[in-house]
Design a protein around this motif. Structure first.
Motif, short mmCIF file in Angstrom:
data_model
loop_
_atom_site.label_atom_id
_atom_site.label_comp_id
_atom_site.label_asym_id
_atom_site.label_seq_id
_atom_site.Cartn_x
_atom_site.Cartn_y
_atom_site.Cartn_z
N VAL A 102 -3.21 20.74 1.06
CA VAL A 102 -4.06 19.16 0.45
C VAL A 102 -2.83 18.18 1.04
O VAL A 102 -1.73 18.48 -0.09
CB VAL A 102 -4.18 19.77 -1.34
N ILE A 103 -3.79 17.48 1.46
CA ILE A 103 -3.19 15.92 1.64
C ILE A 103 -3.82 15.14 0.12
O ILE A 103 -4.41 14.63 -0.21
CB ILE A 103 -3.35 15.08 2.94
N PRO A 104 -2.66 14.98 -0.99
CA PRO A 104 -2.97 13.47 -1.85
C PRO A 104 -2.80 12.56 -1.73
O PRO A 104 -2.14 12.30 -0.86
CB PRO A 104 -1.27 13.90 -2.59
N ALA A 105 -3.57 11.87 -1.86
CA ALA A 105 -4.12 10.47 -1.57
C ALA A 105 -4.05 9.87 -2.94
O ALA A 105 -4.25 9.80 -4.20
CB ALA A 105 -5.26 10.32 -1.50
N VAL A 106 -3.13 8.57 -3.13
CA VAL A 106 -2.89 7.31 -3.91
C VAL A 106 -3.87 6.96 -3.56
O VAL A 106 -4.06 5.89 -2.84
CB VAL A 106 -1.89 6.72 -4.42
N VAL A 107 -4.65 6.43 -4.71
CA VAL A 107 -6.20 5.05 -4.12
C VAL A 107 -6.72 4.44 -4.47
O VAL A 107 -6.04 4.47 -6.15
CB VAL A 107 -7.44 6.17 -5.25
N TYR A 108 -6.35 3.48 -4.52
CA TYR A 108 -5.85 1.57 -4.85
C TYR A 108 -7.21 1.24 -4.54
O TYR A 108 -7.64 0.40 -3.77
CB TYR A 108 -4.85 1.09 -3.94
N VAL A 109 -8.00 1.57 -5.54
CA VAL A 109 -9.65 1.00 -4.78
C VAL A 109 -10.60 1.03 -6.46
O VAL A 109 -10.01 1.71 -7.87
CB VAL A 109 -10.18 1.41 -3.79
N GLY A 118 0.17 17.24 7.89
CA GLY A 118 -0.94 16.81 7.99
C GLY A 118 -1.23 15.63 7.63
O GLY A 118 -2.51 14.79 8.07
N SER A 119 0.18 14.34 6.46
CA SER A 119 -0.79 12.94 6.50
C SER A 119 -1.03 12.28 7.81
O SER A 119 -1.63 10.97 7.69
CB SER A 119 0.08 13.13 5.34
N GLU A 120 0.09 12.66 8.91
CA GLU A 120 0.20 11.84 10.09
C GLU A 120 -1.51 10.80 10.52
O GLU A 120 -2.19 10.29 10.87
CB GLU A 120 0.81 12.03 10.57
N THR A 121 -2.19 12.43 11.65
CA THR A 121 -3.10 12.72 11.59
C THR A 121 -4.21 12.41 10.83
O THR A 121 -5.42 11.14 11.35
CB THR A 121 -3.85 14.30 11.99
N ALA A 122 -3.81 11.76 9.34
CA ALA A 122 -4.84 12.09 8.37
C ALA A 122 -5.24 10.03 8.60
O ALA A 122 -6.04 9.73 8.58
CB ALA A 122 -5.01 12.54 7.53
N LEU A 160 1.97 6.11 4.97
CA LEU A 160 2.09 7.41 5.01
C LEU A 160 3.39 6.61 3.75
O LEU A 160 4.32 5.84 4.06
CB LEU A 160 2.82 7.71 6.01
N SER A 161 3.05 7.91 2.71
CA SER A 161 4.30 7.18 2.02
C SER A 161 5.71 8.07 2.06
O SER A 161 5.21 9.58 2.08
CB SER A 161 3.76 7.73 0.18
N PRO A 162 6.59 7.93 2.40
CA PRO A 162 7.93 9.24 1.79
C PRO A 162 7.93 9.74 1.29
O PRO A 162 9.12 10.68 1.34
CB PRO A 162 9.50 7.92 2.20
N ASP A 163 7.90 9.30 -0.58
CA ASP A 163 7.55 10.46 -1.06
C ASP A 163 6.32 10.12 -2.42
O ASP A 163 5.80 9.32 -3.20
CB ASP A 163 8.30 9.71 -2.80
#
Ligand SMILES: NC(=O)C1=CN([C@@H]2O[C@H](COP(=O)(O)OP(=O)(O)OC[C@H]3O[C@@H](n4cnc5c(N)ncnc54)[C@H](OP(=O)(O)O)[C@@H]3O)[C@@H](O)[C@H]2O)C=CC1
Ligand SMILES: CC(C)(CO)C(=O)C(=O)O
Length: 298
Positions: free
Chosen positions: A118-125, A149-153, A166-169
Motif C-alpha cells: 500500500v502506498i500511503p498518501a498524505v491528503v491536503y484537500v 510504487g510511489s514514483e509511478t503513482a 514524493l516524500s523522502p520520509d
C-alpha cells in the motif's frame, strides 16, 4: 488507464473526478445513493464557482476493483478492515493501491488485511459532498506519497493535474498531518467553531501548542522526528482555513461516528505503548466520544 475508487465520498469523488477529467476510465465504488446519482447524472464536481459534469462508472460492488491499474482507497479509518477485505480478492498483483486517508495506521492496516503493498498518501484537500454524486472542492488538493510504487503513482497523478510530491520520509509527513488533526479537529468539534473563530478565543493558541508538544513527544518515542517548523505549520493551517470546520466537527454535525480513535486516540494508544503521558489528547478523545454518544442516543 483503469482506476477504481473504493469509498466514493468527498475525497474519493474529488480525486476520481480529477482522474476521469484527465481521460482515465474511473469506477467509483460507493453507497447505493451515490451510485444511482452518478449513473443518472454523472459525477458533479463543483470547483472555483464552476460545475463540471464528469463521466464515471459507479457501483456498490467492491469486485469492481478487478483489472484496475490503480485503486484509491478512501473510506474513513474505522472502515479500513471491512472495505479492505472486500477488495482484497479482486486486486491484481501489479495494481497500485493508495491509501488516501487521515491518521498514521491506515496504510499498514490495509496492507495487513489485503496482503498487498500500500502506498500511503498524505491528503491536503478540503472537499465535501454537497449531495449524492456532487462533490464540492473547497481548497488545495495536493498529495504527498512515498514508498515502493510511489514514483509511478506520482507520474499518473501529476499528469492528471493532481500535484503529488514524493516524500523522502512519508512516516514523518503522515505524523505531521496527524498532529495538525490532533490540534484542531477535536477542539473544532466540541466547540462547533471554525478554525478562525477557534484560534481567536483566549487561551486556544497556547492549548494548540500544548497539544502539539504532547504529540511530538509521542512521535519521538515512536522514532519519528517531526522537525522544527511543526508549531509554525500548525498555526499556518488555522490562518489559511479560517472558515473551515474540522472533519470531526462535520461528522458530529451529521450525527456520525468520527475518526477520533485514529487521531487523538492514536496519540493516546502510542503514548500508552511508549510510556509517554498524554493527558490533553486523552481528554480531547473522551470529549469527542461523549459528544458522539449524545448524538447517537438522540
Ligand atoms: N474530506 C476531506 O476534505 C478530507 C478527508 N481526509 C480523509 O480522507 C478519508 C476519507 O474521508 P471523506 O472522503 O471525507 O469521507 P466520506 O465519508 O465522505 O467518504 C467515504 C465514503 O466511503 C463509503 N464507504 C465506506 N465503506 C464502504 C464500503 N465498504 N463500500 C462502499 N462504500 C463505502 C462511505 O459510506 P458511509 O458513509 O455510508 O459509510 C462514504 O460515502 C478519511 O480518512 C478522512 O479523514 C483527508 C483530508 C481531507
Ligand atoms: C481540515 C484539516 C486539514 C485540518 O483539520 C483536516 O484534515 C480535517 O479536518 O480532517
Amino acid at each position: 488507464m483503469k482506476i477504481a475508487v473504493m469509498g466514493a465520498g468527498a475525497v474519493g469523488c474529488y480525486y476520481g473526478a480529477m482522474l476521469a477529467r484527465a481521460g482515465h476510465q474511473v469506477t467509483l465504488i460507493g453507497r447505493p445513493a451515490l451510485v444511482q446519482a452518478v449513473q443518472a447524472d454523472g459525477l458533479v464536481l463543483e470547483m472555483q464557482g464552476d460545475r463540471h459534469v464528469i463521466a464515471a462508472e459507479a457501483t456498490d460492488d467492491p469486485a469492481a476493483v478487478a483489472g484496475a491499474n490503480m485503486v484509491l482507497f478512501c473510506v474513513k479509518s474505522s472502515d479500513t478492515e471491512v472495505a479492505g477485505e472486500q477488495i482484497s480478492p479482486h486486486l491484481r498483483a501489479d495494481t497500485l493501491l493508495l491509501s488516501l486517508q487521515n491518521g498514521v495506521s491506515n496504510a499498514d492496516r490495509l496492507a495487513q488485511v489485503t496482503g498487498h503493498p500500500v502506498i500511503p498518501a498524505v491528503v491536503y484537500v478540503a472537499a465535501a459532498m454537497a449531495g449524492a454524486g456532487i462533490v464540492r472542492h473547497e481548497g488545495r488538493g495536493d498529495l504527498a506519497i512515498g514508498g515502493p510504487g510511489s514514483e509511478t503513482a506520482a507520474e499518473i497523478l501529476n499528469a492528471a493535474g493532481v500535484e503529488t510530491r514524493l516524500s523522502p520520509d512519508i512516516a514523518a509527513a503522515m505524523w505531521t498531518k496527524l498532529v495538525v488533526n490532533c490540534a484542531y479537529n477535536a477542539l473544532s468539534a466540541v466547540s462547533d467553531l471554525p478554525y478562525g473563530a477557534l484560534v481567536a478565543q483566549q487561551g486556544v493558541p497556547g492549548l494548540l501548542e500544548d497539544i502539539v508538544a504532547e504529540c511530538r513527544a509521542v512521535a519521538a518515542a515512536c522514532g519519528v522526528d517531526l522537525g522544527d517548523d511543526l508549531i509554525d505549520n500548525m498555526h499556518a493551517i488555522g490562518r489559511a482555513m479560517p472558515g473551515q470546520y474540522s472533519s470531526t466537527a462535520q461528522d458530529l454535525r451529521r450525527g456520525r461516528r468520527s475518526e477520533i480513535d485514529f487521531l487523538n486516540g492514536e496519540i493516546v494508544r502510542s503514548g500508552d505503548a511508549t510510556g509517554i503521558a498524554t493527558p490533553i489528547n486523552k481528554t480531547l478523545t473522551l470529549l469527542v466520544k461523549l459528544a458522539e454518544s449524545k448524538l447517537q442516543s438522540a
